[in-house]
Design a protein around this motif. Structure first.
Motif, PDB file in Angstrom:
ATOM      1  N   LYS A   4      56.984 -12.204  64.062  1.00  0.00           N
ATOM      2  CA  LYS A   4      56.899 -11.395  65.266  1.00  0.00           C
ATOM      3  C   LYS A   4      55.658 -10.515  65.247  1.00  0.00           C
ATOM      4  O   LYS A   4      55.053 -10.246  66.284  1.00  0.00           O
ATOM      5  CB  LYS A   4      58.157 -10.540  65.406  1.00  0.00           C
ATOM      6  N   THR A   5      55.295 -10.065  64.039  1.00  0.00           N
ATOM      7  CA  THR A   5      54.121  -9.218  63.879  1.00  0.00           C
ATOM      8  C   THR A   5      53.286  -9.726  62.717  1.00  0.00           C
ATOM      9  O   THR A   5      53.795  -9.884  61.599  1.00  0.00           O
ATOM     10  CB  THR A   5      54.511  -7.752  63.617  1.00  0.00           C
ATOM     11  N   CYS A  23      44.992 -16.830  67.413  1.00  0.00           N
ATOM     12  CA  CYS A  23      46.381 -16.390  67.550  1.00  0.00           C
ATOM     13  C   CYS A  23      46.854 -16.501  68.999  1.00  0.00           C
ATOM     14  O   CYS A  23      48.016 -16.826  69.255  1.00  0.00           O
ATOM     15  CB  CYS A  23      46.536 -14.960  67.041  1.00  0.00           C
ATOM     16  N   LYS A  24      45.957 -16.236  69.921  1.00  0.00           N
ATOM     17  CA  LYS A  24      46.294 -16.393  71.336  1.00  0.00           C
ATOM     18  C   LYS A  24      46.663 -17.839  71.639  1.00  0.00           C
ATOM     19  O   LYS A  24      47.564 -18.108  72.447  1.00  0.00           O
ATOM     20  CB  LYS A  24      45.113 -15.952  72.204  1.00  0.00           C
ATOM     21  N   LEU A  27      49.722 -18.634  68.335  1.00  0.00           N
ATOM     22  CA  LEU A  27      50.804 -17.672  68.123  1.00  0.00           C
ATOM     23  C   LEU A  27      50.880 -16.711  69.314  1.00  0.00           C
ATOM     24  O   LEU A  27      50.768 -15.496  69.154  1.00  0.00           O
ATOM     25  CB  LEU A  27      50.570 -16.883  66.829  1.00  0.00           C
ATOM     26  N   PRO A  28      51.068 -17.229  70.510  1.00  0.00           N
ATOM     27  CA  PRO A  28      50.968 -16.392  71.707  1.00  0.00           C
ATOM     28  C   PRO A  28      52.027 -15.296  71.803  1.00  0.00           C
ATOM     29  O   PRO A  28      51.816 -14.301  72.493  1.00  0.00           O
ATOM     30  CB  PRO A  28      51.126 -17.406  72.856  1.00  0.00           C
ATOM     31  N   LYS A  29      53.146 -15.454  71.114  1.00  0.00           N
ATOM     32  CA  LYS A  29      54.212 -14.465  71.198  1.00  0.00           C
ATOM     33  C   LYS A  29      54.214 -13.500  70.009  1.00  0.00           C
ATOM     34  O   LYS A  29      55.119 -12.667  69.890  1.00  0.00           O
ATOM     35  CB  LYS A  29      55.569 -15.165  71.297  1.00  0.00           C
ATOM     36  N   THR A  30      53.214 -13.616  69.148  1.00  0.00           N
ATOM     37  CA  THR A  30      53.138 -12.775  67.952  1.00  0.00           C
ATOM     38  C   THR A  30      52.236 -11.578  68.191  1.00  0.00           C
ATOM     39  O   THR A  30      51.117 -11.727  68.682  1.00  0.00           O
ATOM     40  CB  THR A  30      52.602 -13.592  66.754  1.00  0.00           C
ATOM     41  N   SER A  31      52.714 -10.394  67.838  1.00  0.00           N
ATOM     42  CA  SER A  31      51.892  -9.189  67.918  1.00  0.00           C
ATOM     43  C   SER A  31      50.947  -9.133  66.720  1.00  0.00           C
ATOM     44  O   SER A  31      51.308  -9.561  65.612  1.00  0.00           O
ATOM     45  CB  SER A  31      52.778  -7.940  67.934  1.00  0.00           C
TER      46      SER A  31
END
Length: 220
Positions: A4-5, A23-24, A27-31
């Motif tokens: 998540k982070t 990451c975009k 991992l688009p849903k990762t902060s």
């Protein structure tokens, strides 16, 4: 489980947009959050390439700080401090990845003659050591060929990107005749890969950032 982070630890601020874009995409849903200290590599270079206990402690402190800041996965994006990253991972309760490990594992699978190229000696040796250890772990014998592009890093730091690219391209072109796969020890060299592809070279040339992020996205 995809984190998540994700906490990223860098030794150069220039890599922040590179990893943000990756990451975009993967991992688009990762902060994300970033920790940067460009003195680490400078300190290693000033000590003749030695990763001293004090530098390793600073790396461990940054990893601990990333965990304290809420990261449930930590990626360290500099190969020069890889040994310190592995040591820190052993005392951290969340997963910690050195950026070049997925790339090294892929290279071992790709062929027996593995080339490693760098513009800094402080990055070349740690990456070569990692490849040898990952090959041993996989039970595979490899022939390692390392190449240092002398003067390329200094050219880039002085603003002469064209000279940097020329020196790296020459070294890559030579290595494609000698190995089955090439690892780029530094992400800054990836910019010249398309030049070789245009010249019909089919040897895989691997850069660590995309493989690390895809590893986190697909394997974790």
């Amino acid at each position: 489980m995809i984190p998540k982070t994700l906490g990223l630890i860098h030794t150069s601020a220039t890599l922040i947009p590179v990893f943000q874009q990756l990451c975009k995409q993967y991992l688009p849903k990762t902060s994300l959050f970033n920790i940067v200290d460009d003195s680490l590599v400078k300190n290693i270079a000033a000590r003749g390439g030695e990763l001293t206990p004090s530098i390793s402690k600073r790396v461990a402190d940054y990893v601990a700080s990333a965990e304290d800041s809420g990261a449930d996965y930590i990626l360290v994006t500099c190969s020069s401090i890889g040994a310190a990253v592995e040591a820190a991972a052993n005392i951290t309760s969340v997963p910690v990845l050195r950026v070049d490990q997925p790339m090294a594992d892929l290279a071992v699978r790709e062929g027996e003659r593995v080339g490693v190229i760098a513009t800094l000696q402080t990055t070349l040796q740690p990456t070569a050591d990692l490849v040898q250890r990952r090959a041993a772990l996989a039970g595979k014998e490899i022939l390692l060929n390392t190449r240092l592009c002398e003067g390329a890093f200094e050219a880039l730091m002085s603003g002469d990107a064209a000279k940097h690219d020329e020196l790296v391209t020459q070294a890559l072109y030579q290595l494609t005749e000698e190995v089955d796969v090439i690892l780029l020890a530094q992400a800054s060299m990836a910019r010249v890969v398309d030049t070789l592809k245009n010249e019909g070279k089919n040897v895989p040339i691997l850069a660590s950032p995309p493989h690390a992020i895809r590893y986190i996205a697909n394997v974790v």
